[in-house]
Design a protein around this motif. Structure first.
Motif, mmCIF file in Angstrom:
data_model
loop_
_atom_site.group_PDB
_atom_site.id
_atom_site.type_symbol
_atom_site.label_atom_id
_atom_site.label_comp_id
_atom_site.label_asym_id
_atom_site.label_seq_id
_atom_site.Cartn_x
_atom_site.Cartn_y
_atom_site.Cartn_z
ATOM 1 N N LEU A 195 -9.362 -25.413 16.114
ATOM 2 C CA LEU A 195 -8.918 -24.390 15.500
ATOM 3 C C LEU A 195 -7.620 -23.813 16.392
ATOM 4 C CD1 LEU A 195 -11.331 -22.265 13.390
ATOM 5 C CD2 LEU A 195 -9.400 -23.941 12.514
ATOM 6 N N LYS A 196 -8.090 -23.764 17.782
ATOM 7 C CA LYS A 196 -7.088 -23.105 18.919
ATOM 8 C C LYS A 196 -5.921 -24.233 19.131
ATOM 9 C CE LYS A 196 -10.465 -20.386 21.465
ATOM 10 N NZ LYS A 196 -11.162 -20.374 22.821
ATOM 11 N N GLU A 197 -6.311 -25.371 18.872
ATOM 12 C CA GLU A 197 -5.344 -26.360 18.990
ATOM 13 C C GLU A 197 -4.289 -26.501 18.019
ATOM 14 O OE1 GLU A 197 -7.317 -29.978 19.525
ATOM 15 O OE2 GLU A 197 -8.119 -29.413 21.619
ATOM 16 N N LEU A 198 -4.341 -25.893 16.670
ATOM 17 C CA LEU A 198 -3.204 -25.913 15.590
ATOM 18 C C LEU A 198 -2.309 -24.754 15.981
ATOM 19 C CD1 LEU A 198 -5.990 -26.219 12.568
ATOM 20 C CD2 LEU A 198 -4.674 -27.972 13.500
ATOM 21 N N ASP A 199 -1.008 -25.386 15.252
ATOM 22 C CA ASP A 199 -0.010 -24.399 15.303
ATOM 23 C C ASP A 199 -0.340 -23.176 14.220
ATOM 24 O OD1 ASP A 199 0.797 -26.068 13.297
ATOM 25 O OD2 ASP A 199 2.707 -25.967 13.617
ATOM 26 N N THR A 200 0.599 -22.308 14.207
ATOM 27 C CA THR A 200 0.394 -21.031 13.111
ATOM 28 C C THR A 200 0.525 -21.767 11.668
ATOM 29 O OG1 THR A 200 2.498 -20.422 13.201
ATOM 30 C CG2 THR A 200 1.143 -19.299 14.640
ATOM 31 N N GLU A 201 1.436 -22.588 11.308
ATOM 32 C CA GLU A 201 1.460 -23.132 10.060
ATOM 33 C C GLU A 201 0.281 -23.969 9.621
ATOM 34 O OE1 GLU A 201 2.937 -23.010 6.381
ATOM 35 O OE2 GLU A 201 3.716 -22.056 7.994
ATOM 36 N N MET B 189 -8.835 -16.710 10.730
ATOM 37 C CA MET B 189 -7.943 -15.470 10.670
ATOM 38 C C MET B 189 -7.574 -14.795 11.854
ATOM 39 S SD MET B 189 -8.848 -14.418 6.930
ATOM 40 C CE MET B 189 -7.537 -13.171 6.350
ATOM 41 N N THR B 190 -8.631 -14.622 12.766
ATOM 42 C CA THR B 190 -8.528 -14.012 13.986
ATOM 43 C C THR B 190 -7.700 -14.812 14.758
ATOM 44 O OG1 THR B 190 -10.749 -12.989 13.863
ATOM 45 C CG2 THR B 190 -9.952 -13.133 15.991
ATOM 46 N N LEU B 191 -7.904 -16.091 15.000
ATOM 47 C CA LEU B 191 -7.059 -16.916 15.870
ATOM 48 C C LEU B 191 -5.477 -16.997 15.510
ATOM 49 C CD1 LEU B 191 -9.216 -20.165 16.298
ATOM 50 C CD2 LEU B 191 -8.504 -18.566 18.182
ATOM 51 N N LEU B 192 -5.323 -16.676 14.137
ATOM 52 C CA LEU B 192 -3.839 -16.591 13.568
ATOM 53 C C LEU B 192 -3.320 -15.578 13.854
ATOM 54 C CD1 LEU B 192 -1.747 -18.046 11.848
ATOM 55 C CD2 LEU B 192 -2.915 -16.904 9.768
ATOM 56 N N ARG B 193 -4.044 -14.314 13.860
ATOM 57 C CA ARG B 193 -3.584 -13.050 14.237
ATOM 58 C C ARG B 193 -3.100 -12.824 15.761
ATOM 59 N NH1 ARG B 193 -5.631 -8.462 16.402
ATOM 60 N NH2 ARG B 193 -7.665 -9.420 16.356
ATOM 61 N N LEU B 194 -4.064 -13.614 16.522
ATOM 62 C CA LEU B 194 -3.615 -13.756 17.984
ATOM 63 C C LEU B 194 -2.537 -14.266 18.288
ATOM 64 C CD1 LEU B 194 -7.493 -13.862 19.452
ATOM 65 C CD2 LEU B 194 -5.815 -11.759 19.669
ATOM 66 N N LYS B 195 -2.406 -15.581 17.838
ATOM 67 C CA LYS B 195 -1.318 -16.288 17.916
ATOM 68 C C LYS B 195 0.105 -15.656 17.538
ATOM 69 C CE LYS B 195 -3.229 -20.881 17.890
ATOM 70 N NZ LYS B 195 -3.169 -22.466 17.661
ATOM 71 N N GLU B 196 -0.021 -15.075 16.469
ATOM 72 C CA GLU B 196 1.144 -14.310 15.840
ATOM 73 C C GLU B 196 1.561 -13.099 16.629
ATOM 74 O OE1 GLU B 196 0.046 -12.972 11.819
ATOM 75 O OE2 GLU B 196 0.999 -15.201 11.153
ATOM 76 N N LYS B 197 0.611 -12.514 17.366
ATOM 77 C CA LYS B 197 0.910 -11.440 18.221
ATOM 78 C C LYS B 197 1.291 -11.856 19.888
ATOM 79 C CE LYS B 197 -1.647 -7.805 18.590
ATOM 80 N NZ LYS B 197 -2.842 -6.899 18.661
ATOM 81 N N GLY B 198 0.801 -13.320 20.055
ATOM 82 C CA GLY B 198 1.400 -13.834 21.182
ATOM 83 C C GLY B 198 0.240 -13.755 22.358
ATOM 84 N N GLU B 199 -0.698 -13.181 22.017
ATOM 85 C CA GLU B 199 -1.731 -13.111 23.103
ATOM 86 C C GLU B 199 -2.456 -14.624 23.425
ATOM 87 O OE1 GLU B 199 -4.801 -10.151 22.106
ATOM 88 O OE2 GLU B 199 -3.413 -8.926 21.194
#
Length: 67
Positions: free
Chosen positions: A6-12, A54-64
């Motif tokens: 999941l960490k390796e996936l992009d946001t889309e 969903m947590t990973l998506l939120r973190l990626k969107e925030k740029g953390e």
């Protein structure tokens, strides 16, 4: 899906995976409700997988940074 995958996936791709997980969860929930499936614990596992994604998506969107 494993957390590393999941960490390796992009946001889309992550959004599409969340949608897939939610659809699978709805189907499983309906199967349990109708009595076709007796494994209630699978619902808990699926909910946790959705929450992780969903947590990973939120973190990626925030740029953390992800560990």
């Amino acid at each position: 899906m494993d957390i590393q995958e999941l960490k390796e996936l992009d946001t889309e791709s992550l959004r599409m995976e969340i949608n897939n997980l939610q659809e699978k969860y709805a189907g499983q929930r309906e199967a349990v409700r109708s009595g076709k499936e007796k494994n209630f614990s699978s619902l808990r596992i699926m909910r946790r997988d959705i929450a992780r994604a969903m947590t990973l998506l939120r973190l990626k969107e925030k740029g953390e940074k992800l560990n």
